[in-house]
Design a protein around this motif. Structure first.
Motif, PDB file in Angstrom:
ATOM      1  N   GLU A  26      -0.748 -14.830 -15.693  1.00 41.54           N
ATOM      2  CA  GLU A  26       0.916 -14.661 -15.526  1.00 41.54           C
ATOM      3  C   GLU A  26       1.499 -13.780 -16.474  1.00 41.54           C
ATOM      4  N   SER A  27       0.931 -13.574 -17.680  1.00 45.47           N
ATOM      5  CA  SER A  27       1.340 -12.558 -18.836  1.00 45.47           C
ATOM      6  C   SER A  27       1.124 -11.156 -18.022  1.00 45.47           C
ATOM      7  N   TRP A  28       0.114 -11.061 -17.587  1.00 45.19           N
ATOM      8  CA  TRP A  28      -0.111  -9.487 -17.268  1.00 45.19           C
ATOM      9  C   TRP A  28       0.705  -9.057 -16.056  1.00 45.19           C
ATOM     10  N   ARG A  29       0.849 -10.078 -14.992  1.00 49.35           N
ATOM     11  CA  ARG A  29       1.560  -9.771 -14.042  1.00 49.35           C
ATOM     12  C   ARG A  29       3.272  -9.584 -14.139  1.00 49.35           C
ATOM     13  N   ALA A  30       3.629 -10.518 -14.977  1.00 53.77           N
ATOM     14  CA  ALA A  30       5.087 -10.247 -15.714  1.00 53.77           C
ATOM     15  C   ALA A  30       5.145  -8.854 -16.415  1.00 53.77           C
ATOM     16  N   ALA A  31       4.268  -8.474 -16.865  1.00 51.18           N
ATOM     17  CA  ALA A  31       4.462  -7.172 -17.578  1.00 51.18           C
ATOM     18  C   ALA A  31       4.488  -6.046 -16.505  1.00 51.18           C
ATOM     19  N   ALA A  32       3.449  -6.055 -15.494  1.00 48.04           N
ATOM     20  CA  ALA A  32       3.356  -5.129 -14.407  1.00 48.04           C
ATOM     21  C   ALA A  32       4.720  -4.932 -13.637  1.00 48.04           C
ATOM     22  N   LEU A  33       5.095  -6.231 -13.292  1.00 47.92           N
ATOM     23  CA  LEU A  33       6.304  -6.249 -12.305  1.00 47.92           C
ATOM     24  C   LEU A  33       7.429  -5.953 -13.076  1.00 47.92           C
ATOM     25  N   GLY A  34       7.486  -6.454 -14.430  1.00 45.86           N
ATOM     26  CA  GLY A  34       8.869  -6.052 -15.035  1.00 45.86           C
ATOM     27  C   GLY A  34       8.746  -4.387 -15.289  1.00 45.86           C
ATOM     28  N   ALA A  35       7.610  -3.952 -15.707  1.00 48.61           N
ATOM     29  CA  ALA A  35       8.021  -2.511 -15.921  1.00 48.61           C
ATOM     30  C   ALA A  35       8.112  -1.707 -14.567  1.00 48.61           C
ATOM     31  N   ARG A  36       7.615  -2.186 -13.425  1.00 49.27           N
ATOM     32  CA  ARG A  36       7.776  -1.432 -12.157  1.00 49.27           C
ATOM     33  C   ARG A  36       9.187  -1.412 -11.982  1.00 49.27           C
ATOM     34  N   ASP A  37       9.857  -2.775 -12.067  1.00 47.04           N
ATOM     35  CA  ASP A  37      11.057  -2.673 -11.686  1.00 47.04           C
ATOM     36  C   ASP A  37      12.086  -1.866 -12.688  1.00 47.04           C
ATOM     37  N   ALA A  38      11.759  -2.073 -13.915  1.00 45.57           N
ATOM     38  CA  ALA A  38      12.547  -1.213 -14.896  1.00 45.57           C
ATOM     39  C   ALA A  38      12.308   0.256 -14.751  1.00 45.57           C
ATOM     40  N   LEU A  39      11.322   0.658 -14.166  1.00 39.85           N
ATOM     41  CA  LEU A  39      11.201   2.211 -14.163  1.00 39.85           C
ATOM     42  C   LEU A  39      11.380   2.775 -12.765  1.00 39.85           C
ATOM     43  N   GLY A  40      11.907   1.956 -11.817  1.00 40.95           N
ATOM     44  CA  GLY A  40      12.095   2.263 -10.556  1.00 40.95           C
ATOM     45  C   GLY A  40      10.791   2.704  -9.753  1.00 40.95           C
ATOM     46  N   GLY A  41       9.592   2.041  -9.918  1.00 43.93           N
ATOM     47  CA  GLY A  41       8.397   2.201  -9.499  1.00 43.93           C
ATOM     48  C   GLY A  41       8.147   1.592  -8.075  1.00 43.93           C
ATOM     49  N   SER A  42       7.035   2.055  -7.429  1.00 43.52           N
ATOM     50  CA  SER A  42       6.524   1.270  -6.281  1.00 43.52           C
ATOM     51  C   SER A  42       5.372   0.343  -6.693  1.00 43.52           C
ATOM     52  N   PHE A  43       4.730   0.639  -7.740  1.00 40.20           N
ATOM     53  CA  PHE A  43       3.492  -0.092  -8.186  1.00 40.20           C
ATOM     54  C   PHE A  43       3.206   0.179  -9.534  1.00 40.20           C
ATOM     55  N   ALA A  44       2.595  -0.909  -9.932  1.00 39.94           N
ATOM     56  CA  ALA A  44       2.133  -1.025 -11.633  1.00 39.94           C
ATOM     57  C   ALA A  44       1.113  -1.561 -11.643  1.00 39.94           C
ATOM     58  N   ALA A  45       0.158  -1.312 -12.759  1.00 38.73           N
ATOM     59  CA  ALA A  45      -1.062  -2.059 -13.289  1.00 38.73           C
ATOM     60  C   ALA A  45      -1.020  -2.047 -14.801  1.00 38.73           C
ATOM     61  N   VAL A  46      -1.756  -3.305 -14.959  1.00 39.72           N
ATOM     62  CA  VAL A  46      -2.087  -3.488 -16.629  1.00 39.72           C
ATOM     63  C   VAL A  46      -3.630  -3.410 -16.553  1.00 39.72           C
ATOM     64  N   LEU A  59      -6.573  -5.319 -15.016  1.00 44.14           N
ATOM     65  CA  LEU A  59      -6.301  -6.760 -14.976  1.00 44.14           C
ATOM     66  C   LEU A  59      -5.445  -7.132 -13.749  1.00 44.14           C
ATOM     67  N   VAL A  60      -4.428  -6.357 -13.375  1.00 45.77           N
ATOM     68  CA  VAL A  60      -3.459  -6.923 -12.362  1.00 45.77           C
ATOM     69  C   VAL A  60      -3.131  -5.512 -11.599  1.00 45.77           C
ATOM     70  N   ASN A  61      -2.827  -5.691 -10.358  1.00 40.48           N
ATOM     71  CA  ASN A  61      -2.262  -4.539  -9.619  1.00 40.48           C
ATOM     72  C   ASN A  61      -0.784  -5.374  -8.952  1.00 40.48           C
ATOM     73  N   ALA A  62       0.019  -4.426  -9.284  1.00 42.99           N
ATOM     74  CA  ALA A  62       1.511  -5.289  -8.761  1.00 42.99           C
ATOM     75  C   ALA A  62       2.268  -4.282  -7.842  1.00 42.99           C
ATOM     76  N   GLY A  63       2.886  -4.576  -6.531  1.00 43.04           N
ATOM     77  CA  GLY A  63       3.791  -3.906  -5.859  1.00 43.04           C
ATOM     78  C   GLY A  63       2.949  -3.230  -4.781  1.00 43.04           C
ATOM     79  N   GLU A  64       3.053  -2.343  -4.180  1.00 41.84           N
ATOM     80  CA  GLU A  64       2.689  -1.433  -2.972  1.00 41.84           C
ATOM     81  C   GLU A  64       1.156  -1.105  -3.361  1.00 41.84           C
TER      82      GLU A  64
END
Length: 380
Positions: A26-46, A59-64
């Motif tokens: 949950e922590s990894w996913r929150a970091a990835a999604l939060g950073a993706r949204d904050a930076l206006g990205g389409s994809f994020a990973a930790v 550890l996690v891929n989030a977004g497109e």
């Protein structure tokens, strides 16, 4: 470009999401999604830097997600020598008194003055092109003064390319993510210690109580067979008195390994040390006969150990005629009474409640007088 107020809100949102995470995933996913949204990205990973294996593990891929990418990949790893900035460039930055700042890569690759300084980008550039992304920002995640891993955010081809201000903001986001990951790791360790016996690595009494309560509720609502094997390791005091407590601890560890091995024969069984020389197996699902066979195997293996004098073993299962199971406490009393009978008789095999007529009577009789040493767990 995002305004200062919007970026401040994004940092607060990320911090709140990290604080709400209860598990590492949950922590990894929150970091990835939060950073993706904050930076206006389409994809994020930790990713984490596994130093001992010389690799970055995603550890996690989030977004497109691109083809082949998974939310929580099992085997997405990259040798550090393909991305040496995590090990070399960052170290040089710290050694020179600098900060581990984020940097930007683009699908176009370095140009002009950047061509000489971005000597590590070729693998990331190739990955951007292969996955249809136009740019990415990479921010080191630093825990306890060391590079722990990285936060990666990308934008698709055709979207505005990340700039220097985005990289600076990503550095801040990575710091917030690092604090959240560290907190989650501490909580996970506390949880692990709360439910684990420190000597044997088995579950402890608290874990058994929780598991048994849930198992008996399943039995009452679904009819699932619940079985408990309670063991008392014979001869521990003699080993402690003769060879010392360090050797006694080795005996406990050895029997813990034997119990774990036998427990693995019952899918999903919980192997635990209740305290002192008392152990148990909790099985949910397997038949009473299967559990008894494993208990018999446990007795044989315990008798073959170099130290100790075998084990006294009692079994209680809802698959046997033991009466109504109105509480987890009663199943514990039955298994404990069976173990008591086995120890008193120096039995080489397990005593099974419901198959030994005296056990149920023993477990269900009123509590003994204060001077009587016989006690069963769960009885007031």
């Amino acid at each position: 470009m995002m305004g200062e107020d919007a970026r401040l809100r994004a940092v607060v949102t990320l911090a709140q999401a990290m604080a709400a995470a209860h598990t590492p995933r949950e922590s990894w996913r929150a970091a990835a999604l939060g950073a993706r949204d904050a930076l206006g990205g389409s994809f994020a990973a930790v990713s984490v830097w596994e130093r001992e294996l010389g690799r970055l593990r995603v550890l996690v891929n989030a977004g497109e997600l691109a083809e082949g990418e998974e939310d929580f990949p099992e085997e997405e790893t990259y040798p550090v020598h393909q991305f040496p900035e995590i090990a070399e460039f960052l170290h040089e930055q710290w050694a020179g008194g600098g900060e581990p700042n984020a940097w930007v890569e683009t699908a176009a690759g370095p140009a002009g003055d950047d061509a000489d300084s971005a000597g590590y980008c070729h693998q990331r550039v190739a990955a951007l092109r292969r996955r249809g992304r136009g740019s990415c920002v990479v921010a080191p995640i630093v825990l306890r003064g060391r590079a722990w891993g990285e936060l990666y955010v990308a934008r698709p081809t055709g979207a505005p390319v990340f700039g220097r201000s985005d990289a600076d903001f990503a550095t801040v986001l990575a710091s917030v993510a690092a604090a959240g990951i560290a907190q989650t790791e501490r909580l996970e360790e506390v949880r692990r210690l709360a439910y684990t016996d420190p000597l044997t690595g088995l579950a402890n009494r608290r874990a058994v109580d929780m598991g048994l309560d849930a198992a008996v509720e399943r039995h009452r609502t679904l009819g699932t067979v619940v079985s408990l094997v309670v063991c008392d390791l014979n001869g521990l005091k003699r080993v402690n008195d003769t060879h010392g407590h360090a050797v006694g601890d080795r005996l406990l560890e050895r029997f813990g390994s034997v119990l774990s091995l036998c427990g693995a024969m019952l899918p999903g069984a919980l192997a635990a040390r209740l305290g002192g020389d008392e152990f148990c197996l909790l099985a949910v699902g397997p038949s009473a006969d299967e559990v008894v066979r494993v208990a018999e195997e446990l007795c044989v293996r315990a008798g073959e150990m170099e130290l100790g004098e075998g084990v006294a073993c009692g079994v209680a299962s809802t698959g046997d005629p033991i009466g109504e199971m109105h509480s987890a406490r009663r199943l514990f009393r039955l298994a404990d009474a069976a173990q008591y009978r086995a120890k008193a008789a120096r039995a080489a095999k397990p005593v099974v409640a419901g198959r030994d007529g005296a056990v149920v009577r023993l477990a269900d009789t009123p509590p003994p007088a204060p001077h009587d040493r016989r006690r069963f767990r769960g009885r007031t």
